[in-house]
Design a protein around this motif. Structure first.
Motif, PDB file in Angstrom:
ATOM      1  N   GLU A  94      13.368 -25.736  82.024  1.00  0.00           N
ATOM      2  CA  GLU A  94      14.324 -25.534  80.938  1.00  0.00           C
ATOM      3  C   GLU A  94      13.886 -24.375  80.054  1.00  0.00           C
ATOM      4  O   GLU A  94      12.698 -24.115  79.866  1.00  0.00           O
ATOM      5  N   VAL A  95      14.870 -23.686  79.497  1.00  0.00           N
ATOM      6  CA  VAL A  95      14.649 -22.569  78.593  1.00  0.00           C
ATOM      7  C   VAL A  95      15.301 -22.907  77.263  1.00  0.00           C
ATOM      8  O   VAL A  95      16.471 -23.320  77.216  1.00  0.00           O
ATOM      9  N   ASN A 107      28.292 -24.103  80.358  1.00  0.00           N
ATOM     10  CA  ASN A 107      28.869 -24.754  81.536  1.00  0.00           C
ATOM     11  C   ASN A 107      27.741 -25.262  82.419  1.00  0.00           C
ATOM     12  O   ASN A 107      26.884 -24.490  82.847  1.00  0.00           O
ATOM     13  N   GLN A 108      27.756 -26.566  82.705  1.00  0.00           N
ATOM     14  CA  GLN A 108      26.701 -27.196  83.472  1.00  0.00           C
ATOM     15  C   GLN A 108      27.218 -27.641  84.831  1.00  0.00           C
ATOM     16  O   GLN A 108      28.432 -27.788  85.030  1.00  0.00           O
ATOM     17  N   PRO A 109      26.306 -27.844  85.802  1.00  0.00           N
ATOM     18  CA  PRO A 109      26.744 -28.305  87.124  1.00  0.00           C
ATOM     19  C   PRO A 109      27.526 -29.612  87.012  1.00  0.00           C
ATOM     20  O   PRO A 109      27.219 -30.471  86.193  1.00  0.00           O
ATOM     21  N   GLY A 110      28.544 -29.739  87.840  1.00  0.00           N
ATOM     22  CA  GLY A 110      29.391 -30.915  87.791  1.00  0.00           C
ATOM     23  C   GLY A 110      30.653 -30.715  86.978  1.00  0.00           C
ATOM     24  O   GLY A 110      31.494 -31.614  86.900  1.00  0.00           O
ATOM     25  N   GLY A 111      30.771 -29.514  86.314  1.00  0.00           N
ATOM     26  CA  GLY A 111      32.000 -29.224  85.585  1.00  0.00           C
ATOM     27  C   GLY A 111      31.959 -29.546  84.105  1.00  0.00           C
ATOM     28  O   GLY A 111      32.946 -29.312  83.399  1.00  0.00           O
ATOM     29  N   SER A 112      30.843 -30.083  83.597  1.00  0.00           N
ATOM     30  CA  SER A 112      30.779 -30.388  82.165  1.00  0.00           C
ATOM     31  C   SER A 112      30.647 -29.099  81.360  1.00  0.00           C
ATOM     32  O   SER A 112      30.056 -28.124  81.810  1.00  0.00           O
ATOM     33  N   ARG A 113      31.194 -29.098  80.153  1.00  0.00           N
ATOM     34  CA  ARG A 113      31.218 -27.920  79.284  1.00  0.00           C
ATOM     35  C   ARG A 113      30.858 -28.355  77.872  1.00  0.00           C
ATOM     36  O   ARG A 113      31.439 -29.302  77.353  1.00  0.00           O
ATOM     37  N   ARG A 114      29.920 -27.638  77.272  1.00  0.00           N
ATOM     38  CA  ARG A 114      29.442 -28.004  75.943  1.00  0.00           C
ATOM     39  C   ARG A 114      29.556 -26.812  75.009  1.00  0.00           C
ATOM     40  O   ARG A 114      29.230 -25.682  75.383  1.00  0.00           O
ATOM     41  N   GLN A 115      30.024 -27.060  73.800  1.00  0.00           N
ATOM     42  CA  GLN A 115      30.147 -26.003  72.792  1.00  0.00           C
ATOM     43  C   GLN A 115      28.958 -26.088  71.842  1.00  0.00           C
ATOM     44  O   GLN A 115      28.610 -27.153  71.352  1.00  0.00           O
ATOM     45  N   VAL A 116      28.323 -24.928  71.606  1.00  0.00           N
ATOM     46  CA  VAL A 116      27.151 -24.871  70.738  1.00  0.00           C
ATOM     47  C   VAL A 116      27.411 -23.831  69.655  1.00  0.00           C
ATOM     48  O   VAL A 116      27.686 -22.668  69.963  1.00  0.00           O
ATOM     49  N   THR A 125      18.985 -24.651  82.009  1.00  0.00           N
ATOM     50  CA  THR A 125      18.264 -24.352  83.240  1.00  0.00           C
ATOM     51  C   THR A 125      18.969 -23.212  83.956  1.00  0.00           C
ATOM     52  O   THR A 125      20.020 -22.718  83.521  1.00  0.00           O
ATOM     53  N   ALA A 126      18.400 -22.817  85.095  1.00  0.00           N
ATOM     54  CA  ALA A 126      18.987 -21.726  85.873  1.00  0.00           C
ATOM     55  C   ALA A 126      20.363 -22.085  86.420  1.00  0.00           C
ATOM     56  O   ALA A 126      21.117 -21.194  86.817  1.00  0.00           O
ATOM     57  N   ASP A 127      20.698 -23.371  86.465  1.00  0.00           N
ATOM     58  CA  ASP A 127      22.001 -23.781  86.985  1.00  0.00           C
ATOM     59  C   ASP A 127      23.100 -23.726  85.926  1.00  0.00           C
ATOM     60  O   ASP A 127      24.278 -23.900  86.255  1.00  0.00           O
ATOM     61  N   ASP A 128      22.725 -23.526  84.659  1.00  0.00           N
ATOM     62  CA  ASP A 128      23.712 -23.490  83.581  1.00  0.00           C
ATOM     63  C   ASP A 128      24.230 -22.066  83.377  1.00  0.00           C
ATOM     64  O   ASP A 128      23.589 -21.093  83.765  1.00  0.00           O
ATOM     65  N   ALA A 129      25.393 -21.970  82.725  1.00  0.00           N
ATOM     66  CA  ALA A 129      25.998 -20.673  82.402  1.00  0.00           C
ATOM     67  C   ALA A 129      26.335 -20.632  80.925  1.00  0.00           C
ATOM     68  O   ALA A 129      26.844 -21.617  80.365  1.00  0.00           O
ATOM     69  N   LEU A 130      26.051 -19.492  80.286  1.00  0.00           N
ATOM     70  CA  LEU A 130      26.409 -19.271  78.889  1.00  0.00           C
ATOM     71  C   LEU A 130      27.617 -18.348  78.844  1.00  0.00           C
ATOM     72  O   LEU A 130      27.610 -17.291  79.474  1.00  0.00           O
ATOM     73  N   GLU A 131      28.648 -18.742  78.065  1.00  0.00           N
ATOM     74  CA  GLU A 131      29.879 -17.955  78.010  1.00  0.00           C
ATOM     75  C   GLU A 131      30.358 -17.813  76.579  1.00  0.00           C
ATOM     76  O   GLU A 131      30.078 -18.657  75.722  1.00  0.00           O
ATOM     77  N   THR A 132      31.097 -16.733  76.347  1.00  0.00           N
ATOM     78  CA  THR A 132      31.803 -16.555  75.082  1.00  0.00           C
ATOM     79  C   THR A 132      33.301 -16.552  75.359  1.00  0.00           C
ATOM     80  O   THR A 132      33.742 -16.320  76.484  1.00  0.00           O
ATOM     81  N   ALA A 133      34.069 -16.810  74.309  1.00  0.00           N
ATOM     82  CA  ALA A 133      35.526 -16.809  74.456  1.00  0.00           C
ATOM     83  C   ALA A 133      36.035 -15.377  74.559  1.00  0.00           C
ATOM     84  O   ALA A 133      35.293 -14.404  74.386  1.00  0.00           O
ATOM     85  N   ALA A 134      37.338 -15.240  74.819  1.00  0.00           N
ATOM     86  CA  ALA A 134      37.916 -13.922  75.084  1.00  0.00           C
ATOM     87  C   ALA A 134      37.926 -13.023  73.855  1.00  0.00           C
ATOM     88  O   ALA A 134      37.936 -11.799  73.987  1.00  0.00           O
ATOM     89  N   ALA A 135      37.917 -13.587  72.665  1.00  0.00           N
ATOM     90  CA  ALA A 135      38.056 -12.762  71.461  1.00  0.00           C
ATOM     91  C   ALA A 135      36.895 -12.921  70.502  1.00  0.00           C
ATOM     92  O   ALA A 135      37.006 -12.528  69.337  1.00  0.00           O
ATOM     93  N   THR A 136      35.801 -13.500  70.933  1.00  0.00           N
ATOM     94  CA  THR A 136      34.654 -13.700  70.041  1.00  0.00           C
ATOM     95  C   THR A 136      33.377 -13.218  70.723  1.00  0.00           C
ATOM     96  O   THR A 136      33.308 -13.090  71.932  1.00  0.00           O
ATOM     97  N   ASP A 158      21.992 -17.952  85.711  1.00  0.00           N
ATOM     98  CA  ASP A 158      20.685 -17.798  86.357  1.00  0.00           C
ATOM     99  C   ASP A 158      19.595 -17.406  85.359  1.00  0.00           C
ATOM    100  O   ASP A 158      18.870 -16.436  85.552  1.00  0.00           O
ATOM    101  N   ILE A 159      19.484 -18.146  84.267  1.00  0.00           N
ATOM    102  CA  ILE A 159      18.446 -17.872  83.280  1.00  0.00           C
ATOM    103  C   ILE A 159      17.150 -18.466  83.811  1.00  0.00           C
ATOM    104  O   ILE A 159      16.911 -19.669  83.714  1.00  0.00           O
ATOM    105  N   ALA A 160      16.320 -17.638  84.417  1.00  0.00           N
ATOM    106  CA  ALA A 160      15.145 -18.104  85.150  1.00  0.00           C
ATOM    107  C   ALA A 160      13.878 -17.828  84.362  1.00  0.00           C
ATOM    108  O   ALA A 160      13.836 -16.967  83.491  1.00  0.00           O
ATOM    109  N   THR A 161      12.824 -18.581  84.701  1.00  0.00           N
ATOM    110  CA  THR A 161      11.541 -18.428  84.030  1.00  0.00           C
ATOM    111  C   THR A 161      10.454 -18.205  85.060  1.00  0.00           C
ATOM    112  O   THR A 161      10.593 -18.559  86.221  1.00  0.00           O
ATOM    113  N   ARG A 162       9.358 -17.620  84.585  1.00  0.00           N
ATOM    114  CA  ARG A 162       8.147 -17.484  85.395  1.00  0.00           C
ATOM    115  C   ARG A 162       6.963 -17.621  84.460  1.00  0.00           C
ATOM    116  O   ARG A 162       6.859 -16.920  83.465  1.00  0.00           O
ATOM    117  N   GLY A 163       6.057 -18.526  84.800  1.00  0.00           N
ATOM    118  CA  GLY A 163       4.896 -18.748  83.950  1.00  0.00           C
ATOM    119  C   GLY A 163       5.265 -19.254  82.573  1.00  0.00           C
ATOM    120  O   GLY A 163       4.568 -18.982  81.597  1.00  0.00           O
TER     121      GLY A 163
END
Length: 328
Positions: A94-95, A107-116, A125-136, A158-163
């Motif tokens: 996790e990052v 956006n998380q695997p399985g189709g769930s979507r969370r607003q932060v 994790t690397a399986d998650d996606a970060l998105e912004t809306a069309a006008a923000t 694909d937010i990946a980590t090493r070490g």
């Protein structure tokens, strides 16, 4: 084995049976020869058994080695798979992501979507996606490595980590502005797009994935030095104030700039010429380094530092020299 025993026995019997000898002499000879004959037969018998044993072992090892080689050939991955496997694989660790302004959607695997929203933290994790809306647009902090401004309609994957540190992000679409903290000599931060790998060690820059007419990457550097590796393996170093892959947009923005006074224009032209020369030297050294010609690359790096000891590429040249192995 039986034939050899019989032959040895007959040879000794021929020696023992001498008709002109006295019976007592013959008995003494027999008592002397028979133990040696018996030892010889036992020795030959043991030697043959050992030879047969090691022959079986050798045949078994040969068969096992052949079978192992055939299995390895059958299971050997294709060159394309091997090349893909050589790339850094995304980590599942996790990052920590802190939203510093605006709102992002996770956006998380399985189709769930969370607003932060701003002021909130989330682990991705690397399986998650970060998105912004069309006008923000929104700004986030990736652990302690980078501040990232996600402009409108942007998606990071694909937010990946090493070490334990963020190592890579993938720009799926949109545009980002990044400010990456200074990294150790052996570390790089990657922004990967559909057609490029943008690597930095600590700098401020923009990456824009232009979708039309075909997806291509535009890089603009405000501070430091950025290495861009394209999908056709071309490597380009982009220094502060330079762009790569931005095409007509960069040309138009340069064309509308007001003309500089003649002395200042001449000074800028000279500075641009020096920067091009430094960039060419650095490119040659970098190409030799990637080809494993470390002695040749080191000579070019040293020449660059002698000629431009305080230039914008000097720090990176010194870092590359320190991290470069010796040619064997």
């Amino acid at each position: 084995m039986d034939e050899q025993k019989v032959e040895l026995y007959l040879q000794e019997m021929r020696t023992l049976v001498k008709r002109d000898e006295a019976p007592s002499t013959r008995l003494l000879r027999r008592q002397k020869v028979l133990p040696a004959l018996r030892q010889r037969v036992l020795f030959e018998h043991g030697r043959r058994r050992r030879l047969q044993f090691w022959n079986r072992i050798g045949v078994g090892l040969l068969a096992f080695g052949t079978a192992t080689g055939l299995v390895a050939i059958a299971l050997r991955p294709s060159p394309k798979f091997q090349a893909a496997a050589a790339l850094p694989s995304p980590a599942i660790a996790e990052v920590g992501v802190a939203v510093t302004s605006g709102t992002i959607f996770v956006n998380q695997p399985g189709g769930s979507r969370r607003q932060v929203a701003a002021g909130q933290d989330i682990d991705v994790t690397a399986d998650d996606a970060l998105e912004t809306a069309a006008a923000t647009e929104s700004q986030v902090r990736l652990a302690s490595i980078a501040n990232v401004l996600l402009r409108e309609d942007t998606s990071l994957l694909d937010i990946a980590t090493r070490g334990g540190q963020v190592d890579r992000i993938r720009l799926a679409h949109g545009s980002v502005h990044l400010k990456v903290t200074k990294l150790a000599a052996d570390r790089r931060f990657h922004v990967v797009t559909a057609d490029a790998d943008v690597q930095v060690k600590g700098t401020e820059f923009d990456v824009n994935l232009i979708a039309e007419p075909t997806p291509h990457t535009c890089v603009r550097v405000q501070e430091g030095l950025v290495q861009v590796t394209t999908s056709n393996a071309m490597i380009k170093m982009v220094a502060a104030g330079e762009t790569f892959g931005c095409g007509e947009r960069a040309a138009r923005s340069t064309a509308v700039a007001p003309p500089a006074p003649r002395p200042e224009r001449h000074a800028r032209a000279m500075a641009a010429s020096d920067l091009r020369m430094q960039n060419e030297l650095f490119q040659r050294a970098l190409s030799d380094e990637h080809a494993g010609l470390y002695t040749q690359a080191g000579d070019i790096y040293h020449g660059l530092l002698r000629r431009y000891p305080t230039g914008p590429l000097a720090a990176q040249a010194r870092a590359n020299l320190a991290a470069m192995p010796q040619e064997r």
